[in-house]
Design a protein around this motif. Structure first.
Motif, mmCIF file in Angstrom:
data_model
loop_
_atom_site.group_PDB
_atom_site.id
_atom_site.type_symbol
_atom_site.label_atom_id
_atom_site.label_comp_id
_atom_site.label_asym_id
_atom_site.label_seq_id
_atom_site.Cartn_x
_atom_site.Cartn_y
_atom_site.Cartn_z
ATOM 1 N N ALA A 204 22.568 -44.763 5.660
ATOM 2 C CA ALA A 204 21.458 -44.058 6.311
ATOM 3 C C ALA A 204 20.436 -43.681 5.242
ATOM 4 O O ALA A 204 20.808 -43.328 4.121
ATOM 5 N N LYS A 205 19.155 -43.783 5.594
ATOM 6 C CA LYS A 205 18.105 -43.415 4.631
ATOM 7 C C LYS A 205 18.101 -41.895 4.463
ATOM 8 O O LYS A 205 18.234 -41.174 5.453
ATOM 9 N N PRO B 203 22.275 -64.096 -1.370
ATOM 10 C CA PRO B 203 21.507 -63.152 -2.201
ATOM 11 C C PRO B 203 22.395 -62.001 -2.681
ATOM 12 O O PRO B 203 23.423 -61.712 -2.070
ATOM 13 N N THR B 204 21.988 -61.349 -3.756
ATOM 14 C CA THR B 204 22.719 -60.167 -4.242
ATOM 15 C C THR B 204 22.579 -59.052 -3.208
ATOM 16 O O THR B 204 21.478 -58.794 -2.709
ATOM 17 N N ILE B 205 23.713 -58.428 -2.884
ATOM 18 C CA ILE B 205 23.676 -57.315 -1.923
ATOM 19 C C ILE B 205 23.225 -56.061 -2.687
ATOM 20 O O ILE B 205 23.886 -55.673 -3.660
ATOM 21 N N PRO B 206 22.111 -55.450 -2.304
ATOM 22 C CA PRO B 206 21.659 -54.261 -3.045
ATOM 23 C C PRO B 206 22.600 -53.080 -2.765
ATOM 24 O O PRO B 206 22.555 -52.485 -1.681
ATOM 25 N N VAL B 207 23.464 -52.754 -3.735
ATOM 26 C CA VAL B 207 24.565 -51.797 -3.485
ATOM 27 C C VAL B 207 24.044 -50.419 -3.104
ATOM 28 O O VAL B 207 24.745 -49.659 -2.423
ATOM 29 N N GLN B 208 22.830 -50.098 -3.522
ATOM 30 C CA GLN B 208 22.303 -48.774 -3.178
ATOM 31 C C GLN B 208 22.032 -48.637 -1.676
ATOM 32 O O GLN B 208 21.971 -47.537 -1.149
ATOM 33 N N ASP B 209 21.914 -49.779 -0.975
ATOM 34 C CA ASP B 209 21.575 -49.746 0.459
ATOM 35 C C ASP B 209 22.795 -49.930 1.354
ATOM 36 O O ASP B 209 22.693 -49.766 2.578
ATOM 37 N N TRP B 210 23.933 -50.311 0.784
ATOM 38 C CA TRP B 210 25.073 -50.726 1.604
ATOM 39 C C TRP B 210 26.345 -50.016 1.189
ATOM 40 O O TRP B 210 26.594 -49.822 -0.012
ATOM 41 N N GLU B 211 27.170 -49.679 2.180
ATOM 42 C CA GLU B 211 28.455 -49.040 1.903
ATOM 43 C C GLU B 211 29.581 -49.946 2.401
ATOM 44 O O GLU B 211 29.547 -50.389 3.559
#
Ligand SMILES: NC(=O)c1ccc[n+]([C@@H]2O[C@H](COP(=O)([O-])OP(=O)(O)OC[C@H]3O[C@@H](n4cnc5c(N)ncnc54)[C@H](OP(=O)(O)O)[C@@H]3O)[C@@H](O)[C@H]2O)c1
Length: 167
Positions: free
Chosen positions: A165-166, A131-139
């Motif tokens: 972190a949220k 799946p596409t890695i949602p870049v906004q959630d991952w560093e």
């Protein structure tokens, strides 16, 4: 419990074909063994079948909708991901590795804390995708790049992502 997804993903997101891996990358297999040995590994029934037999020194958790499926002795099957997570929490498992395949990666990505991705720099034909890695959630916190050589048929990169972190 830390949930870590580990996958080898081509540039076009392909991860498999005909229920098999589609490249020879000795370094990736070594890294997989080093990271997962001694730990619990969770997978879909098709990935389990593709292994042929359980990998040594790892407890296999197999997800299947088939109520008649029998896990080999010392390994376990579950009818959904949540049941497997509850089981691991009860056992106070420190690290759980999600090892595929496509269906299980897609369903588990949002539950993971860390991604260990081997980018395989090729565009093969395949029938199973990451799946596409949602870049906004991952560093991206680590990256090492390697050329192809006699034991690794394509150039590849080991990349580690941590969940942001949220706010
Ligand atoms: N490149 C990599 O790092 C990597 C890693 C692993 C696998 N792969 C490749 O990925 C391919 C296999 O992936 P795949 O997507 O076809 O299959 P998969 O994710 O390994 O397994 C799918 C099966 O898991 C079970 N399942 C899935 N979601 C479920 C749910 N919510 N509840 C209960 N059971 C569930 C079902 O089993 P039942 O049909 O028994 O109900 C389903 O048929 C192969 O080509 C393999 O080589 C690549």
């Amino acid at each position: 419990m830390k949930i870590i997804l580990i996958a080898a993903v081509a540039s076009n997101q392909v991860i498999g074909r005909d229920n098999q891996l589609i490249w020879k990358l000795s370094s990736d297999l070594k890294r997989f063994k080093n990271l997962t040995s001694g730990h619990f590994i969770l997978m879909g029934r098709k990935t389990f079948e593709s292994l042929g037999k359980p990998l040594p020194n790892r407890t296999h958790l197999i997800i299947t909708r088939n109520p008649d499926f029998q896990a080999p002795e010392g390994h376990y099957c579950f009818s959904n991901l949540e049941e497997a997570f509850i089981f691991c929490n009860k056992l106070e498992v420190e690290k759980l590795f999600i090892i595929g395949g496509g269906e299980i990666y897609k369903q588990s990505l949002s539950f993971c804390d860390q991604l260990e991705i081997t980018e395989v720099h090729t565009n093969p034909e395949g029938d199973t995708y990451f799946p596409t890695i949602p870049v906004q959630d991952w560093e991206e916190v680590e990256r090492s790049d390697f050329p192809a050589d006699e034991k690794n048929e394509f150039p590849y990169s080991f990349v580690t992502y941590e969940k942001k972190a949220k706010p």
